[in-house]
Design a protein around this motif. Structure first.
Motif, PDB file in Angstrom:
ATOM      1  N   HIS A 173       0.837  -1.196   0.000  1.00  0.00           N
ATOM      2  CA  HIS A 173       0.000   0.000   0.000  1.00  0.00           C
ATOM      3  C   HIS A 173       0.878   1.255   0.000  1.00  0.00           C
ATOM      4  O   HIS A 173       1.698   1.433   0.902  1.00  0.00           O
ATOM      5  CB  HIS A 173      -0.937   0.002   1.204  1.00  0.00           C
ATOM      6  CG  HIS A 173      -2.063  -0.966   1.051  1.00  0.00           C
ATOM      7  ND1 HIS A 173      -2.000  -2.253   1.511  1.00  0.00           N
ATOM      8  CD2 HIS A 173      -3.272  -0.835   0.439  1.00  0.00           C
ATOM      9  CE1 HIS A 173      -3.129  -2.878   1.214  1.00  0.00           C
ATOM     10  NE2 HIS A 173      -3.913  -2.057   0.564  1.00  0.00           N
ATOM     11  N   ASP A 222       1.579   5.597  -0.371  1.00  0.00           N
ATOM     12  CA  ASP A 222       0.987   6.830   0.129  1.00  0.00           C
ATOM     13  C   ASP A 222      -0.348   7.062  -0.594  1.00  0.00           C
ATOM     14  O   ASP A 222      -0.448   6.799  -1.797  1.00  0.00           O
ATOM     15  CB  ASP A 222       1.933   7.996  -0.143  1.00  0.00           C
ATOM     16  CG  ASP A 222       1.388   9.318   0.356  1.00  0.00           C
ATOM     17  OD1 ASP A 222       1.662   9.658   1.522  1.00  0.00           O
ATOM     18  OD2 ASP A 222       0.682   9.987  -0.430  1.00  0.00           O
ATOM     19  N   PRO A 223      -1.375   7.529   0.111  1.00  0.00           N
ATOM     20  CA  PRO A 223      -2.689   7.717  -0.526  1.00  0.00           C
ATOM     21  C   PRO A 223      -2.658   8.622  -1.749  1.00  0.00           C
ATOM     22  O   PRO A 223      -3.559   8.554  -2.599  1.00  0.00           O
ATOM     23  CB  PRO A 223      -3.533   8.333   0.599  1.00  0.00           C
ATOM     24  CG  PRO A 223      -2.883   7.887   1.859  1.00  0.00           C
ATOM     25  CD  PRO A 223      -1.418   7.811   1.554  1.00  0.00           C
ATOM     26  N   GLU A 272      -4.725   9.312  -6.417  1.00  0.00           N
ATOM     27  CA  GLU A 272      -5.385  10.529  -6.890  1.00  0.00           C
ATOM     28  C   GLU A 272      -5.980  10.314  -8.271  1.00  0.00           C
ATOM     29  O   GLU A 272      -5.470   9.531  -9.084  1.00  0.00           O
ATOM     30  CB  GLU A 272      -4.415  11.714  -6.900  1.00  0.00           C
ATOM     31  CG  GLU A 272      -3.310  11.613  -7.928  1.00  0.00           C
ATOM     32  CD  GLU A 272      -2.353  12.792  -7.858  1.00  0.00           C
ATOM     33  OE1 GLU A 272      -2.226  13.486  -8.882  1.00  0.00           O
ATOM     34  OE2 GLU A 272      -1.729  13.000  -6.798  1.00  0.00           O
ATOM     35  N   PRO A 290      -5.193  -0.681   4.937  1.00  0.00           N
ATOM     36  CA  PRO A 290      -5.253   0.691   5.435  1.00  0.00           C
ATOM     37  C   PRO A 290      -6.650   1.289   5.281  1.00  0.00           C
ATOM     38  O   PRO A 290      -7.354   1.012   4.311  1.00  0.00           O
ATOM     39  CB  PRO A 290      -4.241   1.436   4.559  1.00  0.00           C
ATOM     40  CG  PRO A 290      -3.357   0.376   3.986  1.00  0.00           C
ATOM     41  CD  PRO A 290      -4.221  -0.834   3.836  1.00  0.00           C
ATOM     42  N   TRP A 333      -7.554   4.230   4.449  1.00  0.00           N
ATOM     43  CA  TRP A 333      -7.762   5.171   3.339  1.00  0.00           C
ATOM     44  C   TRP A 333      -8.286   4.491   2.079  1.00  0.00           C
ATOM     45  O   TRP A 333      -8.911   5.141   1.233  1.00  0.00           O
ATOM     46  CB  TRP A 333      -6.487   5.954   3.025  1.00  0.00           C
ATOM     47  CG  TRP A 333      -5.337   5.180   2.453  1.00  0.00           C
ATOM     48  CD1 TRP A 333      -4.255   4.708   3.119  1.00  0.00           C
ATOM     49  CD2 TRP A 333      -5.133   4.821   1.073  1.00  0.00           C
ATOM     50  NE1 TRP A 333      -3.388   4.070   2.263  1.00  0.00           N
ATOM     51  CE2 TRP A 333      -3.897   4.129   1.000  1.00  0.00           C
ATOM     52  CE3 TRP A 333      -5.864   5.023  -0.099  1.00  0.00           C
ATOM     53  CZ2 TRP A 333      -3.390   3.625  -0.197  1.00  0.00           C
ATOM     54  CZ3 TRP A 333      -5.356   4.513  -1.301  1.00  0.00           C
ATOM     55  CH2 TRP A 333      -4.147   3.828  -1.344  1.00  0.00           C
ATOM     56  N   THR A 334      -8.056   3.185   1.945  1.00  0.00           N
ATOM     57  CA  THR A 334      -8.521   2.497   0.738  1.00  0.00           C
ATOM     58  C   THR A 334     -10.045   2.503   0.622  1.00  0.00           C
ATOM     59  O   THR A 334     -10.577   2.396  -0.483  1.00  0.00           O
ATOM     60  CB  THR A 334      -8.008   1.045   0.704  1.00  0.00           C
ATOM     61  OG1 THR A 334      -8.490   0.340   1.851  1.00  0.00           O
ATOM     62  CG2 THR A 334      -6.476   1.011   0.701  1.00  0.00           C
ATOM     63  N   ARG A 345     -11.953   4.871   0.790  1.00  0.00           N
ATOM     64  CA  ARG A 345     -12.430   6.086   0.116  1.00  0.00           C
ATOM     65  C   ARG A 345     -12.455   5.927  -1.400  1.00  0.00           C
ATOM     66  O   ARG A 345     -12.865   6.850  -2.103  1.00  0.00           O
ATOM     67  CB  ARG A 345     -11.535   7.284   0.489  1.00  0.00           C
ATOM     68  CG  ARG A 345     -11.486   7.585   1.982  1.00  0.00           C
ATOM     69  CD  ARG A 345     -10.952   8.983   2.244  1.00  0.00           C
ATOM     70  NE  ARG A 345      -9.591   9.172   1.774  1.00  0.00           N
ATOM     71  CZ  ARG A 345      -8.506   8.981   2.513  1.00  0.00           C
ATOM     72  NH1 ARG A 345      -8.627   8.554   3.768  1.00  0.00           N
ATOM     73  NH2 ARG A 345      -7.300   9.200   2.021  1.00  0.00           N
ATOM     74  N   HIS A 346     -12.020   4.780  -1.894  1.00  0.00           N
ATOM     75  CA  HIS A 346     -11.918   4.572  -3.336  1.00  0.00           C
ATOM     76  C   HIS A 346     -12.681   3.325  -3.754  1.00  0.00           C
ATOM     77  O   HIS A 346     -12.896   2.412  -2.950  1.00  0.00           O
ATOM     78  CB  HIS A 346     -10.452   4.447  -3.739  1.00  0.00           C
ATOM     79  CG  HIS A 346      -9.626   5.642  -3.382  1.00  0.00           C
ATOM     80  ND1 HIS A 346      -9.552   6.756  -4.182  1.00  0.00           N
ATOM     81  CD2 HIS A 346      -8.873   5.903  -2.285  1.00  0.00           C
ATOM     82  CE1 HIS A 346      -8.770   7.653  -3.612  1.00  0.00           C
ATOM     83  NE2 HIS A 346      -8.344   7.160  -2.452  1.00  0.00           N
TER      84      HIS A 346
END
Length: 232
Positions: free
Chosen positions: A139, A141-142, A146, A169, A171-172, A174-175
């Motif tokens: 994984h 950096d978020p 982008e 993580p 943050w994943t 969000r996608h």
């Protein structure tokens, strides 16, 4: 050129075996069709090689004729390989094998390398690659997720035992699932179903679980396609 738009449950197949060595594997992938295979990664010699390979070209055309996009493999050496050398790979793939997209492998995960990979993604699209894949293997950096950078992030590549203990993580979430892929090797036959279920549970829209081990585990077919390979 139309980009490949992966959907949940389909396969990204790194088919790193020469068609002359295992022609049945290439025929099995083509027979599976785009309903099961989102794309095939074409890797001649950790890149396109020094000269066109007619056997590879014929096998690639069979896969393409089945409606499955081809992605040319290029090693970026975690940002250390010069931009021009990486772009030369994808231009050569386009000329010799008419690839529809590119699979950038060994992609860095740190924020500092983002400008380098943004330039590579821009160059790939300018060269006609409809699909850009970043093969981080972990994984990143978020920021790598982008919009408009890569169509697909390979956020896991490793063996079955490592995958079982992998932490996802936050943050994943969000996608979309279709933005992620998990590649798992050294999967025992009795764990094939569990591996497929785990890939789905971890919100990876694409995946591939193979029995292969050693230096090149991707010389073996994913379990989902092995039934389509004629037995010798």
């Amino acid at each position: 050129m139309t980009a490949a738009h992966p959907s949940d449950g389909r396969l990204l197949v790194p088919l790193y075996v020469h068609p002359a060595v295992d022609p049945a594997a290439w025929r099995a992938v083509a027979a599976a069709g785009p309903a099961r295979v989102a794309a095939v990664v074409l890797n001649i010699a950790d890149g396109p090689g020094d000269a066109p390979d007619n056997v590879f070209a014929a096998a690639a055309e069979e896969v393409r004729a089945a409606g499955i996009p081809l992605l040319g493999y290029s090693d970026t050496d975690y940002g250390r390989r010069p931009h021009a050398a990486v772009v030369a790979d994808l231009l050569t793939y386009r000329q010799w094998y008419a690839i529809e997209g590119v699979y950038f492998d060994q992609v860095a995960t740190a924020t500092g390398a983002l400008p380098h990979y943004r330039r590579l993604a821009t160059a790939a699209r300018a060269a006609g690659c409809g699909t850009v894949v970043f093969g981080h293997g972990d994984h990143p950096d978020p920021g790598y997720a982008e919009l408009g950078l890569a169509d697909l992030l390979v956020t896991f590549e490793g063996d079955w035992e490592a995958y079982r203990s992998m932490t996802l993580p936050l943050w994943t979430a969000r996608h979309a699932n279709a933005h992620f892929c998990h590649l798992v090797y050294d999967v025992p036959a009795e764990s094939a179903g569990e591996a497929a279920a785990l890939i789905t549970a971890r919100r990876a829209g694409l995946g591939c679980a193979v029995p292969g081990t050693g230096d090149n585990p991707w010389a073996t077919l994913p379990y989902e396609l092995s039934a389509l390979q004629p037995q010798s």
